[in-house]
Write an enzyme that holds these catalytic residues in place. Structure first.
Site, PDB file in Angstrom:
ATOM      1  N   SER A 127      -6.841 -20.580 -13.153  1.00 52.99           N
ATOM      2  CA  SER A 127      -7.939 -21.501 -13.453  1.00 52.99           C
ATOM      3  C   SER A 127      -8.711 -21.842 -12.187  1.00 52.99           C
ATOM      4  O   SER A 127      -8.148 -21.887 -11.087  1.00 52.99           O
ATOM      5  CB  SER A 127      -7.338 -22.785 -14.038  1.00 52.99           C
ATOM      6  OG  SER A 127      -8.292 -23.819 -14.045  1.00 52.99           O
ATOM      7  N   TYR A 152      -0.406 -30.020 -14.141  1.00 49.32           N
ATOM      8  CA  TYR A 152      -0.966 -28.818 -14.780  1.00 49.32           C
ATOM      9  C   TYR A 152      -1.620 -27.913 -13.731  1.00 49.32           C
ATOM     10  O   TYR A 152      -1.347 -26.725 -13.647  1.00 49.32           O
ATOM     11  CB  TYR A 152      -1.988 -29.207 -15.859  1.00 49.32           C
ATOM     12  CG  TYR A 152      -2.968 -28.097 -16.177  1.00 49.32           C
ATOM     13  CD1 TYR A 152      -2.593 -27.036 -16.996  1.00 49.32           C
ATOM     14  CD2 TYR A 152      -4.252 -28.089 -15.621  1.00 49.32           C
ATOM     15  CE1 TYR A 152      -3.482 -25.997 -17.240  1.00 49.32           C
ATOM     16  CE2 TYR A 152      -5.129 -27.061 -15.870  1.00 49.32           C
ATOM     17  CZ  TYR A 152      -4.742 -26.018 -16.683  1.00 49.32           C
ATOM     18  OH  TYR A 152      -5.618 -24.980 -16.921  1.00 49.32           O
ATOM     19  N   LYS A 156      -0.625 -23.956 -12.084  1.00 48.65           N
ATOM     20  CA  LYS A 156      -1.472 -22.761 -11.972  1.00 48.65           C
ATOM     21  C   LYS A 156      -1.358 -22.177 -10.569  1.00 48.65           C
ATOM     22  O   LYS A 156      -1.196 -20.967 -10.394  1.00 48.65           O
ATOM     23  CB  LYS A 156      -2.927 -23.095 -12.299  1.00 48.65           C
ATOM     24  CG  LYS A 156      -3.181 -23.367 -13.782  1.00 48.65           C
ATOM     25  CD  LYS A 156      -2.927 -22.125 -14.634  1.00 48.65           C
ATOM     26  CE  LYS A 156      -2.974 -22.404 -16.118  1.00 48.65           C
ATOM     27  NZ  LYS A 156      -2.436 -21.319 -16.948  1.00 48.65           N
TER      28      LYS A 156
END
Ligand code: UD1
Length: 340
Positions: A127, A152, A156
């Site tokens: 991302s 989160y 990544k």
């Protein structure tokens, strides 16, 4: 004989669109998904679009034995596209361990199983969140990663590192695709995003407001240093994004990678503000959106959009669908769900 790809998280939003594109390019697909944030019916819908039903295995990727069982059952797997992950930023702040378990353990189990089953290629869904608020825009792949603002986002960056380390010392190559903001839906109206509960992301909140499910869309801040004061993102149509995965897996199968781990930005290269989005939605769908300006949302960055030069030149891939198309298909998808 067709080549088979394992798509983890293949009944999810981006996963399902990627399965369609893979099948339309002649790949066989097996989907592994625990259905924690999606529905098995998506498999039927994919079959309706492509005329071919992908294999589906309800799988808990956190359980290594279940992951190995898939590779044992499908010895013809040639590559993996790994989507399966939890993705709600706010929830990850509340439940960090859940996010680290889900996102890291699953990936490590997949990598282990790939090594023991001689599967050499993995595409990972990363991302643009790894760039934080970049110092220079547009942001290119060589821009530094910044400390993530949420568990989160952390997962990544950590997954990128795990894959890079593993590929380096094994017979494995990897492509990390850093997505910008995926929106839109398949033109058939059969697949799209299924947000559970109150949506956090802009587009599902917007379409639910248009549908009357939500009363009013909150625009988080109009005092940013941007032309209209609202936050800017690089929104990309999910079908364009799905096609990038097919190009990436083909690149690996054709042994065209220039290094063990390659990184590509997958965006359009254009930034749009929240108000641009609302205006485009209202114009193409001829609907007024009830919205109000409220304070900034904690953790939001001001603006980001991609430098896609490397992906365009090296992958030979380019986003083709414009903002109007994204707004049309997002609304069609919302309407098709109201009708059903
Ligand atoms: C976030 C994540 C990203 C993730 C994506 C999809 C971060 C920094 N970003 O992106 O990694 O891939 O979700 O899950 O972790 N907005 C409103 N009103 C709303 C909702 C959003 O004004 O009700 C604004 C936001 O302030 C932002 C823009 O719309 O300017 C886009 O927000 P959103 O769709 O939530 O995506 P991101 O936060 O960019």
């Amino acid at each position: 004989m067709n080549k088979r790809i394992l798509v983890t998280g293949g009944t999810g939003f981006i996963g399902s669109h990627t399965v369609v594109e893979l099948q339309q390019k002649g790949f066989d697909v097996v989907i592994a998904d625990n259905l924690s944030n999606s529905f098995e019916e998506v498999v039927d819908r994919i079959a309706k679009i492509t005329g071919v039903r992908p294999d589906f295995e309800k799988t808990e990727l956190k359980d290594a034995s279940q992951v190995n069982a898939i590779f044992d059952k499908y010895p013809d797997i040639q590559g993996v596209i790994h989507f399966a992950a939890s993705k709600a930023v706010g929830e990850s702040v509340q439940k960090p361990l859940m996010y680290y378990h889900n996102n890291l353990t699953s990936l490590m189990n997949v990598l282990d199983a790939m090594l023991s089953h001689n599967v050499h290629h993995i595409v990972f869904s990363s991302s643009c969140t790894v760039y934080g608020q970049p110092d220079k825009l547009p942001v290119s792949e060589s821009s530094p990663r910044k400390k993530a603002l949420s568990p989160y986002g952390n997962t990544k960056a950590m997954c990128e590192d795990i894959i890079t380390d593993v590929a380096k010392v094994n017979d494995m190559d990897a492509i990390l695709l850093r997505y910008f903001n995926p929106i839109g839906a398949h033109e058939s109206g059969l697949i799209g995003e299924y947000p559970q509960g109150v949506p956090n992301n802009l587009i599902p909140y917007l379409t639910q407001t248009a549908a009357g499910i939500r009363k009013c869309l909150s625009v988080y801040g109009n005092d940013y240093n941007t032309p209209d004061g609202t936050g800017i993102r690089d929104y990309i149509h999910v079908v364009d994004l799905a096609k990038a995965h097919v190009v990436a897996i083909e690149r690996m199968l054709d042994n065209k990678c220039k290094s063990k781990t390659e990184i590509f930005n997958i965006g359009t290269g254009h930034g749009y503000s929240v108000l641009d989005i609302i205006n485009s939605f209202e114009k193409v769908n001829d609907i007024k959106i009830n919205y109000q300006i409220v304070g900034r949302r904690e953790g939001d960055i001001e603006q980001v959009w991609a430098d896609t030069t490397y992906a365009n030149n090296e992958l030979g891939w380019k986003a083709e669908r414009d903002l109007d198309d994204m707004m049309l298909t997002s609304w069609n998808w919302e309407k098709s769900r109201i009708e059903n």
